[in-house]
Design an enzyme around this catalytic site. Structure first.
Site, PDB file in Angstrom:
ATOM      1  N   HIS A 153       0.732  -1.203   0.097  1.00 35.57           N
ATOM      2  CA  HIS A 153       0.048   0.064  -0.154  1.00 35.57           C
ATOM      3  C   HIS A 153       0.803   1.319   0.165  1.00 35.57           C
ATOM      4  O   HIS A 153       0.312   2.209  -0.493  1.00 35.57           O
ATOM      5  CB  HIS A 153      -0.824  -0.096   1.388  1.00 35.57           C
ATOM      6  CG  HIS A 153      -2.170  -0.883   1.097  1.00 35.57           C
ATOM      7  ND1 HIS A 153      -3.277  -0.625   0.634  1.00 35.57           N
ATOM      8  CD2 HIS A 153      -1.926  -2.578   1.399  1.00 35.57           C
ATOM      9  CE1 HIS A 153      -4.275  -1.708   0.769  1.00 35.57           C
ATOM     10  NE2 HIS A 153      -3.234  -2.688   1.139  1.00 35.57           N
ATOM     11  N   ASP A 360       3.812   9.318  -0.418  1.00 34.02           N
ATOM     12  CA  ASP A 360       2.378   8.439  -0.130  1.00 34.02           C
ATOM     13  C   ASP A 360       2.189   7.204  -1.258  1.00 34.02           C
ATOM     14  O   ASP A 360       2.274   7.822  -2.285  1.00 34.02           O
ATOM     15  CB  ASP A 360       1.159   9.612  -0.103  1.00 34.02           C
ATOM     16  CG  ASP A 360       0.288   9.095   1.093  1.00 34.02           C
ATOM     17  OD1 ASP A 360       0.155   8.060   1.418  1.00 34.02           O
ATOM     18  OD2 ASP A 360      -0.298  10.150   1.426  1.00 34.02           O
TER      19      ASP A 360
HETATM   20  C1  GDG Z   1      -2.363   3.852   3.476  1.00 29.01           C
HETATM   21  C2  GDG Z   1      -1.106   4.367   2.442  1.00 29.01           C
HETATM   22  C3  GDG Z   1      -2.789   4.525   0.855  1.00 29.01           C
HETATM   23  C4  GDG Z   1      -8.356  10.200   8.193  1.00 29.01           C
HETATM   24  N1  GDG Z   1      -8.700  10.729   9.336  1.00 29.01           N
HETATM   25  C5  GDG Z   1     -10.047  10.129   9.709  1.00 29.01           C
HETATM   26  C6  GDG Z   1     -10.309   9.184   8.658  1.00 29.01           C
HETATM   27  N2  GDG Z   1      -9.243   9.153   7.701  1.00 29.01           N
HETATM   28  C7  GDG Z   1      -9.370   7.938   6.679  1.00 29.01           C
HETATM   29  C8  GDG Z   1      -9.384   8.910   5.523  1.00 29.01           C
HETATM   30  C9  GDG Z   1      -8.796   7.911   4.396  1.00 29.01           C
HETATM   31  C10 GDG Z   1      -7.949   7.043   5.087  1.00 29.01           C
HETATM   32  O1  GDG Z   1      -8.164   7.351   6.664  1.00 29.01           O
HETATM   33  C11 GDG Z   1      -6.516   7.493   5.203  1.00 29.01           C
HETATM   34  O2  GDG Z   1      -6.102   6.687   3.868  1.00 29.01           O
HETATM   35  P1  GDG Z   1      -4.857   7.329   3.087  1.00 29.01           P
HETATM   36  O3  GDG Z   1      -4.552   6.739   1.933  1.00 29.01           O
HETATM   37  O4  GDG Z   1      -5.002   8.909   2.959  1.00 29.01           O
HETATM   38  O5  GDG Z   1      -3.537   7.213   4.040  1.00 29.01           O
HETATM   39  P2  GDG Z   1      -3.015   5.807   4.996  1.00 29.01           P
HETATM   40  O6  GDG Z   1      -3.754   5.594   6.134  1.00 29.01           O
HETATM   41  O7  GDG Z   1      -1.361   6.236   5.267  1.00 29.01           O
HETATM   42  O8  GDG Z   1      -3.034   4.566   4.238  1.00 29.01           O
HETATM   43  C12 GDG Z   1      -1.981   5.275   1.340  1.00 29.01           C
HETATM   44  C13 GDG Z   1      -3.708   3.679   1.648  1.00 29.01           C
HETATM   45  O9  GDG Z   1      -2.851   2.773   2.569  1.00 29.01           O
HETATM   46  C14 GDG Z   1      -4.376   2.800   0.928  1.00 29.01           C
HETATM   47  O10 GDG Z   1      -3.948   1.770   0.100  1.00 29.01           O
HETATM   48  O11 GDG Z   1      -3.506   5.178  -0.093  1.00 29.01           O
HETATM   49  O12 GDG Z   1      -0.958   5.631   0.592  1.00 29.01           O
HETATM   50  O13 GDG Z   1      -0.048   5.402   3.331  1.00 29.01           O
HETATM   51  O14 GDG Z   1     -10.003   7.056   4.190  1.00 29.01           O
HETATM   52  O15 GDG Z   1     -10.573   9.329   5.182  1.00 29.01           O
HETATM   53  N3  GDG Z   1     -11.530   8.548   8.764  1.00 29.01           N
HETATM   54  C15 GDG Z   1     -12.383   8.649   9.798  1.00 29.01           C
HETATM   55  N4  GDG Z   1     -12.135   9.896  10.776  1.00 29.01           N
HETATM   56  C16 GDG Z   1     -10.751  10.354  10.711  1.00 29.01           C
HETATM   57  O16 GDG Z   1     -10.525  11.350  11.565  1.00 29.01           O
HETATM   58  N5  GDG Z   1     -13.498   8.035   9.944  1.00 29.01           N
END
Ligand code: GDG
Length: 476
Positions: A153, A360
């Protein structure tokens, strides 16, 4: 019936309220469409680890506790103090110890033992992320010949960076024991292929032998996405909720939003600096913009995270101290998490999103922000060129170099002043990119590729370029 085994560090047990981060979101359709067994760490540590099994609908959840030592060495240690920084190109933050590497390998062996107890020959295994790189090797050593796939990921950096990791030669080549290794972008896949070519001299298109069987490892690109229409619906409803209305009403002028786990890879400190420069250079916007940064804390036990927390707090305080007046504070910095519904409404209420990770794998926040917009009056996405999402969002987002706060400040100024016609045409292009890569098809694309069937390329009419393969082979 063949089952899909999903193995990941954390497991989102049904009804537990636990969010396994982005993973839970991207696996939703797979868990719905197939009988799955999801195995991983329970999130608890105990001197005598227990393994618990829960059945819900057609799915089974198997979670194992870890010992305190496992947690320190495998999770806090090798996974998050070595692999996370290095795979995010941050050699400077990596703290390698042999003890942590042994703990990491030991926990992988443990999961392989647990899997070996329940796996049937036609089950398919899908391993997720950097915590479990050597799992296929451990399974092969137990003589299990099932189809096993791996998806990373997070980014795969160029070999020049990976080879600086002590003992990389024990770890990275073990990926060759998978039948399919998937990455978020072509760039990540190419970096891995170059590592294999440089380090193992692996030419393409030669099958590799393993025990008695012969197996070809394939490398593919499977960018994760979201369900754009479902998320848009959620946002349309959420923007009318009391919480979101209250927030929007309390903000004088325009809302700019950032949503990230508190992680150094997300570039929050530099982003705040960029906002500070924007405010210094654009007094006309004082009193007319509020930047809301929602940043739930993560991995606080790790020193680099708690240090960064302090630095970000200090910058947020300085910005408000310097620019606030009695009726306006330029930024709200919030460390608590919000519900997915509330987030979607806040995205919709925000004219600008600042998504500026230093590196990322993909970044789902960028995609959620785009999906949440009102197509008749959409906001503008400012996106780091170093997020995996930039590969799909070249047309439409304002791409920036997150290491250049002046350039990010200039992008904020142009986003704030962007006329409706340009915002609409950019949003159009971004939403079209989201539709091309709906997450409900992602799991099946990966699994069909893993099984060597072709439907995944044909079923959804997605451009063939979205899923690229390279056959790589090594002899063991
Ligand atoms: C890894 C990789 C890749 C965030 N704050 C809250 C919340 N979130 C949710 C967001 C989003 C998820 O968490 C974060 O996803 P990201 O993709 O931005 O980042 P990582 O957690 O680092 O994920 C990344 C991912 O895996 C998938 O393959 O895209 O690059 O690092 O959905 O909305 N959700 C809630 N409350 C919050 O305060 N409910």
């Amino acid at each position: 019936m063949a089952r899909v085994f999903i193995i990941s560090n954390r497991v989102a047990m049904p009804d537990s309220g636990l969010h396994a981060g982005g993973l839970e979101v991207v696996l939703k359709a797979t868990l719905k469409n197939h009988p799955c067994v999801w195995m991983g760490w329970s999130g608890e540590t105990r001197p005598q680890p227990r393994v618990r099994t829960l059945h819900k609908g057609s799915n089974t959840y198997i979670v194992s506790d870890l010992t305190e030592e496992d947690f320190d060495e495998y999770y806090n240690g090798f996974a998050n103090r070595v692999l996370w920084p290095i795979l995010h190109y941050r050699l400077d933050l990596a703290e390698f110890s042999r003890r942590d590497l042994s703990g990491y390998l030991r926990v992988n062996e443990h999961f392989a033992d647990e899997l070996a107890k329940v796996l049937k020959p036609d089950d398919v295994v899908w391993v997720h992320d950097y915590h479990l790189i050597p799992l296929a090797k451990a399974l092969r050593e137990r003589n299990l010949q099932n189809r096993v796939g791996f998806f990373l990921h997070i980014p795969m950096p160029p070999p020049e960076i990976i080879t600086a990791m002590p003992n990389h030669e024990r770890l990275i080549p073990s990926l060759c024991h998978y039948d399919l290794v998937g990455f978020q972008t072509d760039n990540d896949a190419a970096n891995f292929a170059r590592y294999l070519a440089n380090e193992l001299g692996t030419p393409a298109h030669i099958s590799r032998r393993l025990g008695t069987g012969e197996r070809v490892m394939r490398i593919g690109t499977f960018p994760v996405g979201i369900e754009p229409r479902g998320f848009a619906r959620l946002a349309r409803r959420a923007v009318k909720s009391e919480l979101v209305r209250k927030v929007i009403k309390s903000i004088p002028g325009t809302l700019m939003i950032g949503v990230d786990r508190l992680d150094y890879s997300k570039g929050i400190a530099l982003r705040l600096e960029a906002y500070e420069r924007f405010l210094a250079a654009n007094p006309a916007w004082h009193g007319k913009i509020t930047y809301l940064q929602i940043t739930p804390k993560s991995r606080s036990q790790i020193k680099e995270y708690s240090e960064m927390e302090g630095a970000v707090n200090a910058t947020a305080g300085r910005i408000n101290g310097t620019f606030s007046d009695a009726s306006w504070t330029p930024m709200r910095y919030v460390n608590r998490p919000y519900s997915r519904t509330a987030l979607s409404g806040l995205y919709r209420g925000a004219r600008v999103a600042l998504v500026t990770p230093l590196r990322d794998g993909m970044n789902l926040v960028a995609k959620e922000y785009v999906a949440a917009q009102d197509a008749a009056d959409p906001g503008v996405l400012i996106l780091s060129r170093f997020a995996g999402a930039a590969a799909e969002f070249r047309e439409g987002a304002l791409l920036v170099n997150p290491y250049d706060p002046d350039a990010v400040a200039a992008a904020i100024a142009s986003a704030m002043a962007m006329p409706l016609a340009e915002r609409k045409s950019r949003h159009n292009a971004l939403f079209a990119a989201l539709l091309r890569n709906d997450i409900s098809k992602w799991g099946d694309k990966f699994l069909s590729a893993l099984m060597g069937t072709k439907e995944f390329q044909l079923k959804d009419g997605a451009p063939a370029s979205r899923t690229k393969f390279q056959d790589i082979s090594t002899r063991h």
